[in-house]
Design an enzyme around this catalytic site. Sequence first.
Site, PDB file in Angstrom:
ATOM      1  N   TYR A  43      18.869  21.614  39.562  1.00  0.00           N
ATOM      2  CA  TYR A  43      19.130  21.699  40.995  1.00  0.00           C
ATOM      3  C   TYR A  43      18.894  20.318  41.608  1.00  0.00           C
ATOM      4  CZ  TYR A  43      19.557  23.985  45.519  1.00  0.00           C
ATOM      5  OH  TYR A  43      19.962  24.346  46.767  1.00  0.00           O
ATOM      6  N   LYS A  98      35.004  46.907  33.614  1.00  0.00           N
ATOM      7  CA  LYS A  98      35.983  45.928  33.131  1.00  0.00           C
ATOM      8  C   LYS A  98      35.277  44.616  32.771  1.00  0.00           C
ATOM      9  CE  LYS A  98      40.424  45.090  32.506  1.00  0.00           C
ATOM     10  NZ  LYS A  98      41.440  45.256  33.550  1.00  0.00           N
ATOM     11  N   ASP A 164      46.946  46.031  35.137  1.00  0.00           N
ATOM     12  CA  ASP A 164      47.575  47.351  35.133  1.00  0.00           C
ATOM     13  C   ASP A 164      49.063  47.242  34.836  1.00  0.00           C
ATOM     14  OD1 ASP A 164      45.165  48.614  35.884  1.00  0.00           O
ATOM     15  OD2 ASP A 164      45.520  48.083  37.966  1.00  0.00           O
ATOM     16  N   ALA A 200      52.612  49.952  36.358  1.00  0.00           N
ATOM     17  CA  ALA A 200      52.795  49.919  34.909  1.00  0.00           C
ATOM     18  C   ALA A 200      54.251  50.158  34.535  1.00  0.00           C
ATOM     19  CB  ALA A 200      51.897  50.953  34.238  1.00  0.00           C
TER      20      ALA A 200
END
Length: 405
Positions: A43, A98, A164, A200
């Site tokens: 940092y 996912k 998808d 799809a």
Amino acid sequence: MQFSPGSDEIYAEALALHAKHRGKLEIRPKVPLRDKADLSRAYTPGVAEVCREIMKDRNLAYKYTLKANTIAIVTDGSAVLGLGNIGGYAAIPVMEGKAILFKEFAGVDAFPICFESYETDFTDQVKNIAPVFGGINLEDIAAPKCFEVEDALQDIGIPVMHDDQHGTAVVVLAALLNACKVTGKKYPDLNIVICGAGAAGFAITRLLKCIGYNPNVCTTVNEIIVCDTKGTIFRGREGLYKNKYKFIIAEETNKPALCGSLADAMRGADVFIGVSAPDVLSEEMVRSMNKDAIVFAMANPVPEIWPDAARHAGAVVVGTGRSDFPNQINNVLAFPGIFRGALDARATRITDEMKIVAAHAIAEYVQKPRHDRILPNILDKGVTQAVAKAVSEAAILCGCSRNLD
């Protein structure tokens, strides 16, 4: 035998699992913070030098930050599983799931970005989060908006893919290539019926008919007839002008302009691909298909026709979206490897070539396809490696790869 879409026991176990762990995902540091020296490097003040280097060349974000291996899973919650428009909050568990698939299969760090409502500036919102990510996986966004969002995000400098659509299409192509090997059918001669014209269905149609694809890398099937809830989609059908994506389907498929029902379309078909609704395909429809029929009934959890019924009616190769039947057609075979390969190549987009080589890599992974094994086991991580290698090589060959070394 009929299977229920779920059981009270599974649902209870799922709730208990999520409650126990407060979700399925967490973030952990890669570097130690044991003392002030560690803090100074990770940092302030040391991090300022890293910022200055990236400020001079933003591509150095791939070298110095998490960007090189991080995917955003973006949704508005408008089309989640079979639950419909449930919104961003309720979509979180699916996007977390996912994310852990990305990590488990491809070693990719992925994080859910769930928007609660579909604002008109949704695309701009997604563009604005792009700096920290190496790619964006669009997920569970309803058609036709999903097409518009994906198209609008293709030139933001990182790969963007609506899984998808394209993940599903890639796996269907792989399954179809191997189903042809089993049945002896020739891929370019196939006459296909696709039931479902959503995300799809549209992507599968485009890939199998090479609509918008480079003809030098894409081989088209003979004919496709797409059906929606109103029947076959054909040129001149009333109301098509309201949906430009169905208009594209009408212009590029169903050359005989068959007007009728799903049952009408099924007569003489070689392949049925269902991405629609439960129990819409009857045994009688399957019997009307050509010999050695191929049936992919992918509605989930309840398919368009149950596998035993499809086989009883004469189908030789049958696939579903479920894990409890042979030939599970699931996009987990595609998306981890596609994004892994895209990240490895520092790709700026996911191209036609990358999708097609992914499909062939999946198909070729099964060395001796059988009627009950046209696709690899979805838990086989070697599939991801094979797809990633093919996609990375394709990205380099097509000139959309950054060389940052």
